[in-house]
Design a protein around this motif. Sequence first.
Motif, short mmCIF file in Angstrom:
data_model
loop_
_atom_site.label_atom_id
_atom_site.label_comp_id
_atom_site.label_asym_id
_atom_site.label_seq_id
_atom_site.Cartn_x
_atom_site.Cartn_y
_atom_site.Cartn_z
N ASP A 105 -0.69 6.66 -10.25
CA ASP A 105 0.41 7.00 -11.16
C ASP A 105 1.59 7.66 -10.45
O ASP A 105 2.60 7.92 -11.08
CB ASP A 105 -0.07 7.93 -12.27
N SER A 106 1.47 7.93 -9.14
CA SER A 106 2.52 8.66 -8.44
C SER A 106 3.06 7.86 -7.26
O SER A 106 2.35 7.04 -6.67
CB SER A 106 2.00 10.01 -7.94
N VAL A 107 4.30 8.16 -6.90
CA VAL A 107 4.91 7.51 -5.74
C VAL A 107 4.16 7.86 -4.45
O VAL A 107 3.87 6.96 -3.65
CB VAL A 107 6.40 7.86 -5.64
N PRO A 108 3.78 9.13 -4.21
CA PRO A 108 2.99 9.41 -3.00
C PRO A 108 1.68 8.64 -2.97
O PRO A 108 1.25 8.18 -1.91
CB PRO A 108 2.75 10.92 -3.08
N GLY A 109 1.04 8.47 -4.13
CA GLY A 109 -0.21 7.72 -4.17
C GLY A 109 -0.02 6.26 -3.88
O GLY A 109 -0.80 5.64 -3.13
N VAL A 110 1.00 5.65 -4.47
CA VAL A 110 1.29 4.24 -4.20
C VAL A 110 1.64 4.05 -2.73
O VAL A 110 1.17 3.12 -2.07
CB VAL A 110 2.43 3.73 -5.11
N THR A 111 2.46 4.94 -2.21
CA THR A 111 2.86 4.86 -0.79
C THR A 111 1.64 4.94 0.12
O THR A 111 1.51 4.19 1.09
CB THR A 111 3.83 6.00 -0.46
N ALA A 112 0.72 5.84 -0.20
CA ALA A 112 -0.49 6.00 0.60
C ALA A 112 -1.35 4.74 0.56
O ALA A 112 -1.86 4.29 1.59
CB ALA A 112 -1.29 7.20 0.09
N ALA A 113 -1.52 4.18 -0.62
CA ALA A 113 -2.36 2.98 -0.75
C ALA A 113 -1.75 1.79 -0.03
O ALA A 113 -2.46 1.00 0.60
CB ALA A 113 -2.58 2.66 -2.23
N ARG A 114 -0.45 1.63 -0.12
CA ARG A 114 0.20 0.53 0.59
C ARG A 114 0.09 0.73 2.10
O ARG A 114 -0.09 -0.24 2.85
CB ARG A 114 1.67 0.43 0.16
N ALA A 115 0.22 1.99 2.56
CA ALA A 115 0.07 2.26 3.98
C ALA A 115 -1.34 1.94 4.46
O ALA A 115 -1.56 1.64 5.64
CB ALA A 115 0.41 3.72 4.29
N ALA A 116 -2.30 2.00 3.53
CA ALA A 116 -3.69 1.64 3.83
C ALA A 116 -3.94 0.14 3.69
O ALA A 116 -5.09 -0.29 3.79
CB ALA A 116 -4.64 2.41 2.92
N THR A 117 -2.88 -0.62 3.44
CA THR A 117 -2.91 -2.08 3.26
C THR A 117 -3.75 -2.51 2.06
O THR A 117 -4.42 -3.54 2.08
CB THR A 117 -3.39 -2.82 4.54
N MET A 118 -3.72 -1.70 1.01
CA MET A 118 -4.43 -2.02 -0.22
C MET A 118 -3.45 -2.46 -1.29
O MET A 118 -2.29 -2.03 -1.30
CB MET A 118 -5.21 -0.80 -0.71
N THR A 119 -3.90 -3.30 -2.20
CA THR A 119 -3.10 -3.68 -3.36
C THR A 119 -3.10 -2.53 -4.35
O THR A 119 -4.12 -1.88 -4.57
CB THR A 119 -3.68 -4.94 -4.02
N VAL A 120 -1.95 -2.27 -4.97
CA VAL A 120 -1.83 -1.13 -5.88
C VAL A 120 -1.38 -1.59 -7.26
O VAL A 120 -0.42 -2.37 -7.39
CB VAL A 120 -0.81 -0.09 -5.36
N ILE A 121 -2.06 -1.09 -8.27
CA ILE A 121 -1.62 -1.22 -9.67
C ILE A 121 -1.12 0.14 -10.11
O ILE A 121 -1.86 1.12 -10.08
CB ILE A 121 -2.75 -1.72 -10.57
N GLY A 122 0.16 0.21 -10.48
CA GLY A 122 0.72 1.45 -10.97
C GLY A 122 0.35 1.67 -12.42
O GLY A 122 0.20 0.72 -13.19
N PHE A 123 0.22 2.94 -12.80
CA PHE A 123 -0.14 3.28 -14.18
C PHE A 123 0.84 4.31 -14.72
O PHE A 123 1.09 5.34 -14.10
CB PHE A 123 -1.55 3.85 -14.24
N THR A 124 1.41 4.01 -15.90
CA THR A 124 2.39 4.91 -16.52
C THR A 124 1.99 5.27 -17.95
O THR A 124 2.85 5.47 -18.80
CB THR A 124 3.79 4.27 -16.52
N GLY A 125 0.70 5.39 -18.19
CA GLY A 125 0.23 5.70 -19.54
C GLY A 125 -0.12 7.15 -19.78
O GLY A 125 -0.59 7.50 -20.86
N GLY A 126 0.13 8.03 -18.79
CA GLY A 126 -0.16 9.44 -18.97
C GLY A 126 0.96 10.15 -19.72
O GLY A 126 2.10 9.69 -19.74
N SER A 127 0.64 11.30 -20.30
CA SER A 127 1.64 12.03 -21.09
C SER A 127 2.76 12.59 -20.23
O SER A 127 3.82 12.97 -20.75
CB SER A 127 0.96 13.17 -21.86
#
Length: 232
Positions: A169-191
């Motif tokens: 759900d966060s930009v740092p998390g997405v950035t980390a996962a992409r740097a790990a060469t993993m596919t990322v699904i973003g989530f924006t359903g939190g309050s």
Amino acid sequence: MSPSSTCDLIIFDCDGVLVDSEALACVVHADVLTQHGYAISAEQVHDRFLGRSAREARLEVETELGRAFPDAYTAQLRATIDRVFGEQLQPVPYIADTLGRLSQRICVASSGTPTRIRSSLGTTGLLDRFDPHLFSAMQVERGKPAPDLFLFAAAQMNTPPARCVVVEDSVPGVTAARAATMTVIGFTGGSHCRPGDADRLRAAGAAIVIDDMRTLPALIAPSLNRDEIAVV
């Protein structure tokens, strides 16, 4: 379809993805920082520290102040979060049913401490879904946005990074996962999520962004590969 593209492991962030904790945590974090001489709002905590560990946030603030916080700071932060989460923490909507529909292996990779991860999942009734596959930024040298945590989780689960999908759900998390060469699904359903968050997650490298966990299983069904996720 290339077998190497198959998703074998789904790695979930915890806060804001499994448990709806981020808005609560930002308020607590801001209050405690302010009490210790660093005036900051919950909105500013959201902007600066969302998705990052409390350890890294503390070091950044201490560097800016030019002084270290007393030991009481960490104890107060933990105790207040324990109390607030115990009273108010809820699971992300539909996550329990969603987890029951997934056929892939699952684990958690969170910026929280091991104790916090276990406590949050226990409070919301999700611990049995993941235990013992709970991985914390405290177990690696660098937290998100570095790839260390996701690479560590994949290694512990004996899964190549190319066969992992991360839900973040966060930009740092997405950035980390992409740097790990993993596919990322973003989530924006939190309050805590705001207008524009989906665009920010896509810009950071999320292949797709969802705001309802009920859509997740179809996106990563065993018959779909990474390229198909990217164009759903």
